[in-house]
Scaffold this motif. Structure first.
Motif, PDB file in Angstrom:
ATOM      1  N   LEU A  18     -29.114  21.105  10.980  1.00 38.16           N
ATOM      2  CA  LEU A  18     -28.858  21.402  12.387  1.00 38.16           C
ATOM      3  C   LEU A  18     -28.355  22.837  12.470  1.00 38.16           C
ATOM      4  O   LEU A  18     -27.464  23.226  11.725  1.00 38.16           O
ATOM      5  N   GLU A  19     -28.937  23.621  13.387  1.00 33.51           N
ATOM      6  CA  GLU A  19     -28.584  25.038  13.488  1.00 33.51           C
ATOM      7  C   GLU A  19     -28.681  25.526  14.923  1.00 33.51           C
ATOM      8  O   GLU A  19     -29.127  24.824  15.815  1.00 33.51           O
ATOM      9  N   GLY A  20     -28.300  26.776  15.088  1.00 35.91           N
ATOM     10  CA  GLY A  20     -28.540  27.512  16.323  1.00 35.91           C
ATOM     11  C   GLY A  20     -27.874  26.979  17.568  1.00 35.91           C
ATOM     12  O   GLY A  20     -28.525  26.837  18.594  1.00 35.91           O
ATOM     13  N   PRO A  21     -26.568  26.703  17.533  1.00 39.39           N
ATOM     14  CA  PRO A  21     -25.930  26.189  18.750  1.00 39.39           C
ATOM     15  C   PRO A  21     -25.965  27.210  19.888  1.00 39.39           C
ATOM     16  O   PRO A  21     -25.742  28.396  19.675  1.00 39.39           O
ATOM     17  N   VAL A  22     -26.283  26.716  21.089  1.00 38.73           N
ATOM     18  CA  VAL A  22     -26.301  27.533  22.301  1.00 38.73           C
ATOM     19  C   VAL A  22     -25.575  26.747  23.384  1.00 38.73           C
ATOM     20  O   VAL A  22     -25.966  25.619  23.695  1.00 38.73           O
ATOM     21  N   TRP A  23     -24.535  27.335  23.957  1.00 40.93           N
ATOM     22  CA  TRP A  23     -23.762  26.669  25.005  1.00 40.93           C
ATOM     23  C   TRP A  23     -24.288  27.083  26.367  1.00 40.93           C
ATOM     24  O   TRP A  23     -24.414  28.273  26.666  1.00 40.93           O
ATOM     25  N   SER A  24     -24.595  26.099  27.213  1.00 40.70           N
ATOM     26  CA  SER A  24     -24.980  26.356  28.596  1.00 40.70           C
ATOM     27  C   SER A  24     -23.744  26.198  29.464  1.00 40.70           C
ATOM     28  O   SER A  24     -23.283  25.082  29.703  1.00 40.70           O
ATOM     29  N   GLU A  25     -23.225  27.330  29.919  1.00 41.01           N
ATOM     30  CA  GLU A  25     -22.035  27.314  30.781  1.00 41.01           C
ATOM     31  C   GLU A  25     -22.341  26.567  32.082  1.00 41.01           C
ATOM     32  O   GLU A  25     -21.524  25.777  32.561  1.00 41.01           O
ATOM     33  N   LYS A  26     -23.523  26.808  32.630  1.00 37.41           N
ATOM     34  CA  LYS A  26     -23.919  26.181  33.898  1.00 37.41           C
ATOM     35  C   LYS A  26     -23.975  24.657  33.787  1.00 37.41           C
ATOM     36  O   LYS A  26     -23.457  23.941  34.628  1.00 37.41           O
ATOM     37  N   GLU A  27     -24.604  24.164  32.737  1.00 40.15           N
ATOM     38  CA  GLU A  27     -24.759  22.712  32.548  1.00 40.15           C
ATOM     39  C   GLU A  27     -23.578  22.062  31.847  1.00 40.15           C
ATOM     40  O   GLU A  27     -23.456  20.840  31.847  1.00 40.15           O
ATOM     41  N   GLN A  28     -22.778  22.876  31.159  1.00 40.11           N
ATOM     42  CA  GLN A  28     -21.725  22.347  30.295  1.00 40.11           C
ATOM     43  C   GLN A  28     -22.348  21.435  29.226  1.00 40.11           C
ATOM     44  O   GLN A  28     -21.906  20.314  28.987  1.00 40.11           O
ATOM     45  N   ARG A  29     -23.399  21.959  28.589  1.00 42.41           N
ATOM     46  CA  ARG A  29     -24.131  21.232  27.558  1.00 42.41           C
ATOM     47  C   ARG A  29     -24.328  22.137  26.345  1.00 42.41           C
ATOM     48  O   ARG A  29     -24.448  23.347  26.473  1.00 42.41           O
ATOM     49  N   LEU A  30     -24.407  21.519  25.172  1.00 41.92           N
ATOM     50  CA  LEU A  30     -24.657  22.229  23.930  1.00 41.92           C
ATOM     51  C   LEU A  30     -26.080  21.936  23.473  1.00 41.92           C
ATOM     52  O   LEU A  30     -26.467  20.779  23.331  1.00 41.92           O
ATOM     53  N   TYR A  31     -26.847  22.994  23.248  1.00 45.11           N
ATOM     54  CA  TYR A  31     -28.198  22.884  22.702  1.00 45.11           C
ATOM     55  C   TYR A  31     -28.149  23.275  21.231  1.00 45.11           C
ATOM     56  O   TYR A  31     -27.416  24.187  20.851  1.00 45.11           O
ATOM     57  N   PHE A  32     -28.964  22.618  20.398  1.00 46.93           N
ATOM     58  CA  PHE A  32     -29.071  22.980  18.989  1.00 46.93           C
ATOM     59  C   PHE A  32     -30.379  22.425  18.455  1.00 46.93           C
ATOM     60  O   PHE A  32     -31.014  21.587  19.092  1.00 46.93           O
ATOM     61  N   VAL A  33     -30.810  22.923  17.304  1.00 47.46           N
ATOM     62  CA  VAL A  33     -32.102  22.526  16.747  1.00 47.46           C
ATOM     63  C   VAL A  33     -31.925  21.771  15.440  1.00 47.46           C
ATOM     64  O   VAL A  33     -30.976  22.001  14.695  1.00 47.46           O
ATOM     65  N   SER A  34     -32.869  20.868  15.194  1.00 46.59           N
ATOM     66  CA  SER A  34     -33.012  20.221  13.902  1.00 46.59           C
ATOM     67  C   SER A  34     -34.347  20.703  13.352  1.00 46.59           C
ATOM     68  O   SER A  34     -35.407  20.197  13.736  1.00 46.59           O
ATOM     69  N   ILE A  35     -34.279  21.703  12.489  1.00 48.46           N
ATOM     70  CA  ILE A  35     -35.473  22.398  12.013  1.00 48.46           C
ATOM     71  C   ILE A  35     -36.478  21.430  11.405  1.00 48.46           C
ATOM     72  O   ILE A  35     -37.621  21.331  11.851  1.00 48.46           O
ATOM     73  N   GLU A  36     -36.068  20.710  10.386  1.00 51.39           N
ATOM     74  CA  GLU A  36     -36.983  19.831   9.652  1.00 51.39           C
ATOM     75  C   GLU A  36     -37.404  18.596  10.442  1.00 51.39           C
ATOM     76  O   GLU A  36     -38.494  18.069  10.239  1.00 51.39           O
TER      77      GLU A  36
END
Length: 169
Positions: A18-36
């Motif tokens: 799991l990598e690349g966390p991105v926080w959406s201030e507007k949504e109050q949600r955390l996005y991240f990727v599962s590469i494999e």
């Protein structure tokens, strides 16, 4: 006065990378990727609800553009994803080298998408690149890399940091 933080596990599903966390201030949600696992996740920390966005091959990065849409760098290309409808729009393929996959990408302070590559399945010395995508156009920003990684900027946006992990440069 220095703040102290206590880490807390907020998501676990047996994923390996799991990598690349991105926080959406507007949504109050955390996005991240599962590469494999070829998946982008969106986590609602309050409810622990997870929204999954399947990708077309290993996904090296997912960022949010100014409109709140996901820009996803997948093995088969760069896509724009509507986080609510999950509608996917193919934008382009910056990486033409089948031996490479995308790895680590970010929006720069001007909103341009920078996305690097690395060997897919094996290390390919000196063949990775760092691309910059702006207004539908792709340029190579850095070449002769082995594993493009660790993109970041100073707070004022004037200095860019990047690492070619195996070469430590």
């Amino acid at each position: 006065m220095q703040k102290t933080y206590t880490p807390e596990l907020v998501y676990y599903a047996g994923n390996q990378l799991l990598e690349g966390p991105v926080w959406s201030e507007k949504e109050q949600r955390l996005y991240f990727v599962s590469i494999e696992d070829e998946m982008i996740y969106r986590l609602n920390e309050e409810t622990t609800e997870i929204t999954s966005y399947p990708t077309n091959g290993p996904v090296g990065a997912a960022v949010l553009n100014k409109d709140g849409k996901i820009i996803s760098a997948e093995k088969q290309g760069i896509y724009l994803i509507d986080p609510e409808t999950k509608e996917r729009t193919y934008l382009m393929q910056a990486n033409e080298d089948e031996r490479q996959r995308y790895n680590d990408g970010k929006l720069d302070p001007k909103g341009r998408f920078l996305i690097g590559t690395m060997g897919y399945g094996e290390t390919v010395e000196g063949e990775a690149r760092l691309f910059i995508i702006e207004d539908g156009e792709v340029r190579t920003l850095l070449n002769n890399l082995t594993l493009s990684n660790g993109l970041g900027w100073t707070k004022d946006g004037h200095t860019f940091y990047h690492i070619d992990t195996p070469t430590k440069k």
